[in-house]
Write an enzyme that holds these catalytic residues in place. Structure first.
Site, PDB file in Angstrom:
ATOM      1  N   ASN A   1     -22.981  27.238   1.699  1.00  0.00           N
ATOM      2  CA  ASN A   1     -21.834  27.676   0.893  1.00  0.00           C
ATOM      3  C   ASN A   1     -22.072  27.193  -0.533  1.00  0.00           C
ATOM      4  O   ASN A   1     -22.018  26.001  -0.791  1.00  0.00           O
ATOM      5  CB  ASN A   1     -20.552  27.054   1.482  1.00  0.00           C
TER       6      ASN A   1
ATOM      7  N   LYS B   1     -20.253  27.707  -3.069  1.00  0.00           N
ATOM      8  CA  LYS B   1     -18.982  27.466  -3.790  1.00  0.00           C
ATOM      9  C   LYS B   1     -19.020  28.139  -5.171  1.00  0.00           C
ATOM     10  O   LYS B   1     -19.589  29.209  -5.311  1.00  0.00           O
ATOM     11  CB  LYS B   1     -18.704  25.968  -3.892  1.00  0.00           C
TER      12      LYS B   1
ATOM     13  N   HIS C   1     -11.793  28.211   4.365  1.00  0.00           N
ATOM     14  CA  HIS C   1     -12.444  26.980   3.892  1.00  0.00           C
ATOM     15  C   HIS C   1     -11.356  26.005   3.423  1.00  0.00           C
ATOM     16  O   HIS C   1     -10.345  26.415   2.868  1.00  0.00           O
ATOM     17  CB  HIS C   1     -13.416  27.303   2.750  1.00  0.00           C
TER      18      HIS C   1
ATOM     19  N   GLU D   1     -11.089  24.209   0.943  1.00  0.00           N
ATOM     20  CA  GLU D   1     -10.716  24.314  -0.480  1.00  0.00           C
ATOM     21  C   GLU D   1      -9.738  25.467  -0.692  1.00  0.00           C
ATOM     22  O   GLU D   1      -8.859  25.401  -1.549  1.00  0.00           O
ATOM     23  CB  GLU D   1     -11.989  24.454  -1.344  1.00  0.00           C
TER      24      GLU D   1
ATOM     25  N   GLU E   1     -14.995  21.488  10.009  1.00  0.00           N
ATOM     26  CA  GLU E   1     -15.283  20.737   8.791  1.00  0.00           C
ATOM     27  C   GLU E   1     -14.157  19.747   8.528  1.00  0.00           C
ATOM     28  O   GLU E   1     -13.136  20.110   7.921  1.00  0.00           O
ATOM     29  CB  GLU E   1     -15.389  21.690   7.601  1.00  0.00           C
TER      30      GLU E   1
ATOM     31  N   GLY F   1     -17.932  17.062   0.788  1.00  0.00           N
ATOM     32  CA  GLY F   1     -18.252  16.674  -0.582  1.00  0.00           C
ATOM     33  C   GLY F   1     -18.024  15.198  -0.876  1.00  0.00           C
ATOM     34  O   GLY F   1     -18.030  14.773  -2.024  1.00  0.00           O
TER      35      GLY F   1
ATOM     36  N   SER G   1     -20.788  17.062   4.374  1.00  0.00           N
ATOM     37  CA  SER G   1     -21.876  16.187   3.912  1.00  0.00           C
ATOM     38  C   SER G   1     -23.112  16.223   4.815  1.00  0.00           C
ATOM     39  O   SER G   1     -23.728  15.188   5.060  1.00  0.00           O
ATOM     40  CB  SER G   1     -21.361  14.750   3.727  1.00  0.00           C
TER      41      SER G   1
HETATM   42  C1  PEP Z   1     -18.580  22.877   2.548  1.00  0.00           C
HETATM   43  O1  PEP Z   1     -18.425  23.276   1.414  1.00  0.00           O
HETATM   44  O2  PEP Z   1     -18.242  23.593   3.475  1.00  0.00           O
HETATM   45  C2  PEP Z   1     -19.188  21.559   2.765  1.00  0.00           C
HETATM   46  C3  PEP Z   1     -19.317  21.139   3.994  1.00  0.00           C
HETATM   47  O3  PEP Z   1     -19.583  20.849   1.651  1.00  0.00           O
HETATM   48  P1  PEP Z   1     -20.519  19.527   1.639  1.00  0.00           P
HETATM   49  O4  PEP Z   1     -21.724  19.834   2.481  1.00  0.00           O
HETATM   50  O5  PEP Z   1     -20.850  19.329   0.196  1.00  0.00           O
HETATM   51  O6  PEP Z   1     -19.709  18.397   2.210  1.00  0.00           O
END
Ligand code: PEP
Length: 251
Positions: A10, A12, A96, A98, A168, A174, A214
């Site tokens: 992703n 973003k 997601h 976000e 997630e 992040g 992460s």
């Molecule tokens: C994500 O954006 O879905 C995500 C898991 O980000 P990160 O790997 O940076 O934690």
């Protein structure tokens, strides 16, 4: 039952068209000899066409980071399933964290997006996950159950073949904090059991459940060793061709 692994990136709100072409090219080189797993890339909408041109006829799946339920109309700022397909995408991410946290998207809205995308033949990655306070308050499984039940409302067993769930935990996105393999496996096992209750064993067994939060070259092997972890949804580490290449090539 063996499920085909899916490693998803992703991007973003990163990459111009030129940057997306470069990154897609780097990632293509890392996965050209891999035939036993799927790779999905989700650039921003404005870089889909550039990424698609670079990916050419490779098996890498191209996805939008969101999708509207309508085909067209007065929906300023949205993108329709037809528009995604026009740019070369065959998949979309919905729900997601976000989108949920920053833009206030509800389970009902996310379900509309998911159903609309499926209707137009897209593969959908439905993201779910609890916040830190929900985890600390013992609410993890209640939250996951609500997001799964409401996110998948009106989805038939047949259409579940084109749905992927990404677990997630919000506190791991992040932040550099990864769920332990035990925490991730526990949540994935719970989700699979719930899908069996909502549908049937066959649907639960074929469902791919990705872990996101992460994921990095250093932790992907452990995560992927768990029986109910069928892949990864990667944010930060997906923006670096070498890191993402290493994640795709997990052992
Ligand atoms: C994500 O954006 O879905 C995500 C898991 O980000 P990160 O790997 O940076 O934690």
């Amino acid at each position: 039952m063996s499920r085909r692994t899916l490693i998803a990136g992703n991007w973003k709100m990163h990459t111009t068209g030129a940057e997306a072409q470069k990154l897609a090219g780097d990632i293509l080189s890392s996965c050209k000899n891999i035939h036993d797993r799927d790779v999905l890339l989700a650039p921003p909408f404005t870089a889909l066409a550039a990424a698609s041109e670079k990916l050419g006829d490779s098996p890498v799946i191209l996805a939008g980071q969101n999708v509207c339920w309508e085909e067209q109309g007065a929906f300023t700022g949205e993108i329709s399933p037809l528009m995604l397909k026009d740019q070369g995408a065959t998949a979309a991410i919905v729900g997601h964290s976000e989108r949920r946290q920053i833009f206030g998207e509800s389970d009902e809205m996310i379900n509309n997006r998911l159903v609309g995308g499926l209707k137009h033949g897209l593969m959908i990655v439905l993201c779910i996950g609890e916040t830190l306070s929900e985890r600390e308050g013992g609410q993890t499984f209640t939250v996951l159950e609500k997001q799964v039940r409401e996110g998948l409302a009106r989805v038939s067993a047949e259409d579940m073949a084109r749905v992927v769930i990404a677990y997630e935990p919000v506190w791991a996105i992040g932040t550099g904090k990864t769920a332990t393999t035990e925490q991730a496996q526990e949540a994935h096992g719970f989700i699979r059991k719930l899908i069996e209750e909502l549908y049937e064993k066959g649907v639960a067994e074929q469902l791919r459940i990705l872990y996101g939060g992460s994921v990095k070259p250093a932790n992907v092997d452990d995560l992927m060793s768990q029986p109910d972890i069928d892949g990864a949804l990667v944010g930060g580490a997906a923006l670096d061709g070498e890191s993402f290449g290493r994640i795709i090539n997990y052992q």
